[in-house]
Scaffold this active site. Structure first.
Site, PDB file in Angstrom:
ATOM      1  CE  LYS A 115     -60.522 -34.729  87.691  1.00  0.00           C
ATOM      2  NZ  LYS A 115     -61.014 -33.707  88.327  1.00  0.00           N
ATOM      3  CD  GLU A 199     -65.784 -42.559  93.059  1.00  0.00           C
ATOM      4  OE1 GLU A 199     -66.767 -42.325  91.684  1.00  0.00           O
ATOM      5  OE2 GLU A 199     -65.501 -41.329  93.137  1.00  0.00           O
ATOM      6  CG  HIS A 234     -67.801 -38.911  78.751  1.00  0.00           C
ATOM      7  ND1 HIS A 234     -68.860 -39.538  80.982  1.00  0.00           N
ATOM      8  CD2 HIS A 234     -67.215 -40.481  79.243  1.00  0.00           C
ATOM      9  CE1 HIS A 234     -68.265 -40.773  81.147  1.00  0.00           C
ATOM     10  NE2 HIS A 234     -67.537 -41.559  80.309  1.00  0.00           N
ATOM     11  NE  ARG A 291     -64.944 -26.467  81.880  1.00  0.00           N
ATOM     12  CZ  ARG A 291     -64.711 -27.164  82.158  1.00  0.00           C
ATOM     13  NH1 ARG A 291     -63.557 -28.207  83.047  1.00  0.00           N
ATOM     14  NH2 ARG A 291     -65.891 -28.612  82.234  1.00  0.00           N
TER      15      ARG A 291
HETATM   16  C1  MV4 Z   1     -69.402 -41.752  88.034  1.00  0.00           C
HETATM   17  C2  MV4 Z   1     -70.554 -43.214  87.723  1.00  0.00           C
HETATM   18  C3  MV4 Z   1     -71.746 -43.715  88.516  1.00  0.00           C
HETATM   19  N1  MV4 Z   1     -70.703 -44.615  89.444  1.00  0.00           N
HETATM   20  N2  MV4 Z   1     -68.924 -42.268  89.322  1.00  0.00           N
HETATM   21  C4  MV4 Z   1     -68.660 -39.625  84.507  1.00  0.00           C
HETATM   22  C5  MV4 Z   1     -67.925 -38.433  84.388  1.00  0.00           C
HETATM   23  C6  MV4 Z   1     -66.800 -37.965  85.606  1.00  0.00           C
HETATM   24  N3  MV4 Z   1     -67.210 -37.283  85.991  1.00  0.00           N
HETATM   25  C7  MV4 Z   1     -67.267 -38.778  86.500  1.00  0.00           C
HETATM   26  N4  MV4 Z   1     -68.275 -40.106  85.616  1.00  0.00           N
HETATM   27  C8  MV4 Z   1     -69.039 -40.814  87.021  1.00  0.00           C
HETATM   28  N5  MV4 Z   1     -68.629 -41.284  87.504  1.00  0.00           N
HETATM   29  C9  MV4 Z   1     -69.265 -43.436  90.042  1.00  0.00           C
HETATM   30  N6  MV4 Z   1     -69.186 -43.707  90.831  1.00  0.00           N
HETATM   31  C10 MV4 Z   1     -70.667 -42.274  86.589  1.00  0.00           C
HETATM   32  C11 MV4 Z   1     -70.309 -41.019  85.790  1.00  0.00           C
HETATM   33  C12 MV4 Z   1     -70.875 -40.914  84.835  1.00  0.00           C
HETATM   34  C13 MV4 Z   1     -71.731 -40.076  84.210  1.00  0.00           C
HETATM   35  C14 MV4 Z   1     -71.683 -38.945  85.303  1.00  0.00           C
HETATM   36  C15 MV4 Z   1     -72.282 -37.474  84.997  1.00  0.00           C
HETATM   37  C16 MV4 Z   1     -72.465 -37.459  83.206  1.00  0.00           C
HETATM   38  C17 MV4 Z   1     -72.510 -38.456  82.440  1.00  0.00           C
HETATM   39  C18 MV4 Z   1     -71.546 -39.996  82.867  1.00  0.00           C
HETATM   40  C19 MV4 Z   1     -71.970 -40.445  81.893  1.00  0.00           C
HETATM   41  C20 MV4 Z   1     -71.386 -41.447  82.079  1.00  0.00           C
HETATM   42  C21 MV4 Z   1     -70.168 -42.476  83.770  1.00  0.00           C
END
Ligand code: MV4
Length: 495
Positions: A115, A199, A234, A291
């Site tokens: 990342k 973040e 997730h 993918r």
């Molecule tokens: C986040 C966030 C809130 N703030 N980043 C979860 C999967 C990963 N790709 C990144 N994710 C998140 N990153 C910041 N700065 C909340 C999530 C997140 C989330 C994101 C997409 C779909 C579902 C989620 C469920 C919980 C948290």
């Protein structure tokens, strides 16, 4: 290419092989002992057993798969999703052995698999990112100062993580140091890499991802977005395209940003750029998945593009079959993932036999599955049984088609997430489009399903009665060893 090996199993192996066949190419299945009866093995032109059921003795054995591929003269390997699909070393070995890896170059997979490397790569392309650090945290006091500037709550993420793995929320400065240490230890043991970054925590986010497709001639296109906010732990459960939230201007802006992400890592093939969208409609780059994704069918339904065929022709060095200006959104598509899980019992995985398995058949309904009636769901792999996908003229039409399709999907022997899918389709927050990634947590409780199950069990009783006439022996046995629950339709839990 004349012969392609599919290094995967289940619904995706079958779906990939269908497109391979349509291109006039031969397909090769590799399978574990648990899958010898699976439809994808029967469908393939050739099939090779590569080991016992556990993935680490079969589907994850990259070297063994390459060895078998060489023995029978394979031109390309399609990795599907999961397993070896995002493994840069595997992709590299495939190419070193003179076989085409149907996917991006190993270098793009490496960058996006890390990342921090991904953030670094896209930075020069003006891609918006959540305020935070863009190097691994080493000096904790320094990091704490930055955290205060960003503002709490903050989110700690593992650089080698992704898909939500290894994330931690920190609510106040007093917790910061301890949480950083725990995150680093966790990252070290989970990924063998303790690099973490932070973040600002975006509250009530929506998860919107853009499908991109790039060829080796410098063409990069975006195939619009998928809304994937309905998920639990997730794990996505429902996806749709397009998002009910985006204006044409936003769509274009996010699409062009996604193209820049792809450009930043010299991307080739099908990829997905994930964005987080906050309540103020600001979007931020999260990560890129290198993918074909589980939910790709909703994009295929609204664009009319077969993403697997494009992946293969791109891997052959041919240009994309379409230009950006050829793409138009046609109607609306929704996917419900049908998992062998009990939604009335905290989505506990359910195993056993598909005593009855009948797909709904209607115009605009697509089912991507890899099982047949009478088969056991193996315990070794992901518990997804199928993907139920509908296409309607607009969102309302798609929702109504999905409800009909769920009501006509007959699965007995195993609990599934179908009743949960129906719950979502009839929920006001979903219908109005006002939902975020906390939908399940905010709106769902098993009580909502008991009433529905009662209704369905009445239908089931009638269906089971007529079914018994025609298939008495099989059904008697199902009753006799009644160790197996009789489905989503069973009445056991109704009080
Ligand atoms: C986040 C966030 C809130 N703030 N980043 C979860 C999967 C990963 N790709 C990144 N994710 C998140 N990153 C910041 N700065 C909340 C999530 C997140 C989330 C994101 C997409 C779909 C579902 C989620 C469920 C919980 C948290």
């Amino acid at each position: 290419m004349k012969k392609i090996l599919v290094a995967n199993r289940g619904e995706i192996a079958l779906r990939v092989m269908r497109s391979i066949r349509e291109l006039g190419i031969k397909s090769v299945a590799v399978y574990s002992e648990a899958d010898h009866n699976a439809p994808f093995v029967k469908f393939a032109d050739e099939a090779i057993c590569i080991g016992p059921p556990p993935s680490n003795q079969s589907y994850l054995l990259g070297d063994k798969i390459i060895e078998e591929a060489k023995k029978i003269g394979v031109d390309g390997i399609h990795p599907g999703y999961g397993f070896l699909s995002e493994n840069a070393e595997f992709a590299e070995q495939v190419e070193k052995n003179g076989i085409t890896f149907i996917g991006p170059k190993p270098e793009a997979m490496r960058i996006m698999g890390d990342k921090l490397a991904a953030k670094h790569a896209v930075k020069a392309f003006g891609v918006p990112m959540v305020p935070g650090t863009d190097t691994a945290i080493t000096d904790i006091e320094e990091a704490k100062k930055i955290a205060t500037e960003i503002g709490y709550p903050i989110l700690i993420k593992a650089s080698a993580g992704g898909g939500g793995k290894g994330m931690r929320i920190v609510h106040k400065p007093e917790e910061f140091e301890e949480q950083i240490h725990m995150a680093m230890n966790e990252a070290q043991s989970a990924f063998g890499n303790n690099a973490v970054f932070m973040e600002r925590y975006v509250d009530q986010p929506r998860h919107i991802e853009i499908q991109i497709m790039a060829d080796t001639h410098g063409n990069i296109t975006y195939l619009f977005e998928r809304e994937c906010s309905i998920q639990r732990r997730h794990q996505k459960v429902i996806e749709e395209a397009p998002s009910s939230l985006l204006s044409p201007e936003m769509r274009k802006k996010m699409g062009e940003t996604a193209i820049n992400v792809a450009r930043a890592c010299n991307y080739v093939g099908a990829g997905t750029v994930e964005f987080l969208m906050d309540a103020g409609m600001n979007f931020y780059f999260l990560e890129m998945n290198t993918r074909l994704q589980v939910e790709h069918p909703v994009t295929e339904m609204i664009t009319g593009i077969d993403l697997v065929k494009e992946q293969i022709t791109v891997a052959e060095g041919k240009p994309l079959s379409f230009k950006q200006e050829d793409l138009k959104i046609n109607g609306h598509a929704i996917e419900v993932r049908v998992y062998a899980e009990d939604p009335t019992n905290n989505f506990l995985p359910d195993i056993g036999k598909l005593y009855i398995y009948r797909q709904p058949q209607a115009e605009g309904v697509r089912i991507d599955d890899g099982f047949e009636e009478g088969m056991d769901i193996p315990i070794y792999y992901d518990p997804m049984i199928s993907k139920l996908i509908v296409h309607g003229k607009d969102r309302k039409d798609a929702i109504s088609k999905m409800i009909d399709a769920i009501d006509n999907y007959r699965i007995m022997g195993i609990n599934t997430t179908l009743p949960f899918g129906r719950f979502v389709m009839t929920h006001d927050a979903f219908i109005s489009g006002k939902f975020d990634t906390h939908f399940v947590q905010n709106h769902f409780s098993p009580d909502h399903l008991f009433e529905y199950q009662k209704e369905v069990s009445e239908v089931a009783a009638v269906f089971a009665g007529s079914h018994m006439e025609s298939e008495k022996q099989k059904y008697k046995k199902a009753y006799k060893d009644n160790k197996q629950p009789l489905s989503a339709w069973r009445t056991k839990r109704i009080r």
